[in-house]
Motif scaffolding. Structure first.
Motif, PDB file in Angstrom:
ATOM      1  N   LYS A 168      53.032   8.515  24.052  1.00 27.72           N
ATOM      2  CA  LYS A 168      52.083   9.205  24.916  1.00 27.72           C
ATOM      3  C   LYS A 168      51.589  10.500  24.286  1.00 27.72           C
ATOM      4  N   GLU A 169      52.507  11.245  23.688  1.00 29.60           N
ATOM      5  CA  GLU A 169      52.151  12.556  23.156  1.00 29.60           C
ATOM      6  C   GLU A 169      51.151  12.470  22.013  1.00 29.60           C
ATOM      7  N   PHE A 170      51.297  11.408  21.193  1.00 27.46           N
ATOM      8  CA  PHE A 170      50.435  11.294  20.022  1.00 27.46           C
ATOM      9  C   PHE A 170      49.479  10.106  20.088  1.00 27.46           C
ATOM     10  N   ARG A 171      49.278   9.585  21.320  1.00 24.01           N
ATOM     11  CA  ARG A 171      48.303   8.508  21.555  1.00 24.01           C
ATOM     12  C   ARG A 171      48.523   7.310  20.638  1.00 24.01           C
ATOM     13  N   LEU A 172      49.757   6.946  20.434  1.00 28.96           N
ATOM     14  CA  LEU A 172      50.056   5.812  19.560  1.00 28.96           C
ATOM     15  C   LEU A 172      49.671   4.485  20.204  1.00 28.96           C
TER      16      LEU A 172
END
Length: 202
Positions: A168-172
């Protein structure tokens, strides 16, 4: 199944080396998603977590970013295993251990080995949910009362939560961002605003 993996980086700490690592692991992760259906988001999140963003000695010495262990009689690797300090959560406590880990000739062989591992009998429950990366991540965690079908890739009770946070944090889970990484390009302003890149900002 972890050796020397430290805490994962937060968005405001991500540096250019970590960006480079994402650009290194994105192409094989996307290839395995296309070939085997294994969610690229979780492949990349695991590589980041298990290897400390590519900084672990297990990566440097054995091309093993996933903490894949070596077991006598089950692996026919061309290179001998490496011995590393590791830890497991046993009865709620972190227990230090010394384990043998597989030694791969190159990074792609490690990705292939992980794919074969996840398609094996032990991980069949997780693999059956590969179409939903969140369920897939949950099932890679340890078997607990809350997660009775956990396959135990890690003994860390918060394993799925940590992977989910990274995704979520790095839009993976954003195919556009991953394709940009795979091409060695900036993923775009939406993710760039979460990243502090040191150096010239390329």
């Amino acid at each position: 199944m972890r050796a020397e993996a430290g805490d994962h980086a937060s968005a405001d700490q991500l540096n250019v080396e970590q960006i480079d690592f994402l650009q290194t692991v994105a192409p094989p992760a996307l290839a395995q998603q296309r070939d085997f259906g294994i969610p690229a988001a979780i492949t990349i999140a695991q590589a980041c977590l298990e290897s400390g963003w590519g900084e672990s000695s297990l990566v440097a010495e054995a091309n093993n970013p996933f903490g894949i262990q070596w077991f006598k009689g089950t692996n026919r690797d061309p290179l001998p295993p490496v011995q590393k300090d590791s830890w497991e959560v046993i009865n709620g406590r972190n227990v230090a251990k010394t384990e043998l880990f597989r030694h791969f000739p190159n990074l792609m062989d490690a990705f292939t080995a992980r794919a074969l591992l996840l398609m094996g009998q032990r991980y069949r429950t997780a693999y059956a949910e590969r179409g939903n990366w969140q369920k897939f991540a949950a099932l890679l965690g340890p078997k607990t009362a809350e997660n009775p079908s956990g396959c135990g890739y890690s003994t860390e009770p918060k394993y799925a939560a940590i992977l989910t946070q990274l995704v979520k944090e790095f839009r993976l889970d954003d195919p556009r961002a991953l394709e940009r990484y795979a091409e060695g390009k900036d993923p775009g302003p939406q993710i760039a605003q979460n990243i502090k890149i040191e150096g010239d900002g390329k």
